[in-house]
Motif scaffolding. Sequence first.
Motif, PDB file in Angstrom:
ATOM      1  N   ASN A  38       1.913  -4.138  -3.546  1.00 59.81           N
ATOM      2  CA  ASN A  38       0.796  -4.975  -3.947  1.00 59.81           C
ATOM      3  C   ASN A  38      -0.441  -4.612  -3.135  1.00 59.81           C
ATOM      4  N   ASP A  61      -0.917 -11.192  -4.174  1.00 58.45           N
ATOM      5  CA  ASP A  61       0.040 -10.688  -5.169  1.00 58.45           C
ATOM      6  C   ASP A  61       1.423 -10.408  -4.575  1.00 58.45           C
ATOM      7  N   GLU A  62       1.569 -10.627  -3.284  1.00 55.55           N
ATOM      8  CA  GLU A  62       2.873 -10.384  -2.664  1.00 55.55           C
ATOM      9  C   GLU A  62       3.916 -11.334  -3.272  1.00 55.55           C
ATOM     10  N   ILE A 113       5.097  -8.738  -7.653  1.00 52.75           N
ATOM     11  CA  ILE A 113       5.266  -7.386  -8.200  1.00 52.75           C
ATOM     12  C   ILE A 113       6.716  -7.130  -8.592  1.00 52.75           C
ATOM     13  N   LEU A 132      -2.442  -8.419 -11.730  1.00 50.10           N
ATOM     14  CA  LEU A 132      -1.770  -7.931 -10.526  1.00 50.10           C
ATOM     15  C   LEU A 132      -2.312  -6.544 -10.178  1.00 50.10           C
ATOM     16  N   VAL A 174      -1.793  -3.107  -8.008  1.00 49.70           N
ATOM     17  CA  VAL A 174      -0.786  -2.307  -7.320  1.00 49.70           C
ATOM     18  C   VAL A 174      -1.453  -1.054  -6.777  1.00 49.70           C
TER      19      VAL A 174
END
Length: 301
Positions: free
Chosen positions: A215, A220-221, A224, A270, A272
């Motif tokens: 992430n 966002d941890e 994912i 999200l 990444v």
Amino acid sequence: MSGNKDSDGGWRTFLWNSEKREFLGRTGCSWFKIISFYVIFYICLAGIFVGTIQALLLTLSNYKPTYQDRVAPPGLSHTPRSEKSEIAFTKSDEGSYKKYTDSMKTFLRQYDDDRQTDQMKFEDCGDSPRPYTDRGPLEADTTQKKVCRFRRSLLGSCSGVDDPHFGFNEGKPCIIVKLNRIVFFRPKAPSSNESLPEPLQAKAQPNLIPIYCKNKRDEDEGKIGEIKYFGMGEGFPLQYYPYYGKLLQPQYLQPLVAIQFTNLTLDQELRVECKAFGENIAYSEKDRYQGRFDIKFTIKS
């Protein structure tokens, strides 16, 4: 009226003076001298221009670019590409992700097994990461060189062979990642495990450039989910390097890594970030594709 006649006579005299035998104020000898001067002048300019170009061409190689100013070595890129590095789709609507799967099919077509059968152009370089494949100095031999085969089956469930949707229909999208081609560049494996993220330290291999995604934003941890990696050693094996350029290796296939995001949280944006790790792979805040990239997923149910 007499003034007009005088004026007309003046112009006629300027165009052609029969007494002095002058045309536009110059005699034939004068015109010959000035035309000769400009002809010689422009011939000299053209000669200087051609000579400068020829001198510059002597410094250039047909096999390796003298200057590489696009992306500092090496750039990391992915397929499918999209505007603003965003992949957004609805998993129940094939039309919303068809452009992504079509681009992946097109890209992977060159990796089909039936395109790598020519024994004079392709060779097997092993099924596990190995050291560089040295095919001699870059300009010592100008004949075409063989290249290593890279089979699509190495990409597992992201190869598109068994799943033409590349997981998009299940909300588990795949992306294909590659290091950009740089003539005669030799990526170096990490010199120590300490430079790697903790999940990679136990999987480090001596002849492999590993890749790792996580992430990008702290918020966002945990959203994912599991990330799967497919490819030879789950990274970029060194036996595919160095690349000798289009003239010497027109059939070259760079190694690929397929990444599948198996449990992304739906209906949320999200971000990444994926990085390649190597001793001579650096990152820059000014260039988002130097050794890494980030991508935004938005998946709707």
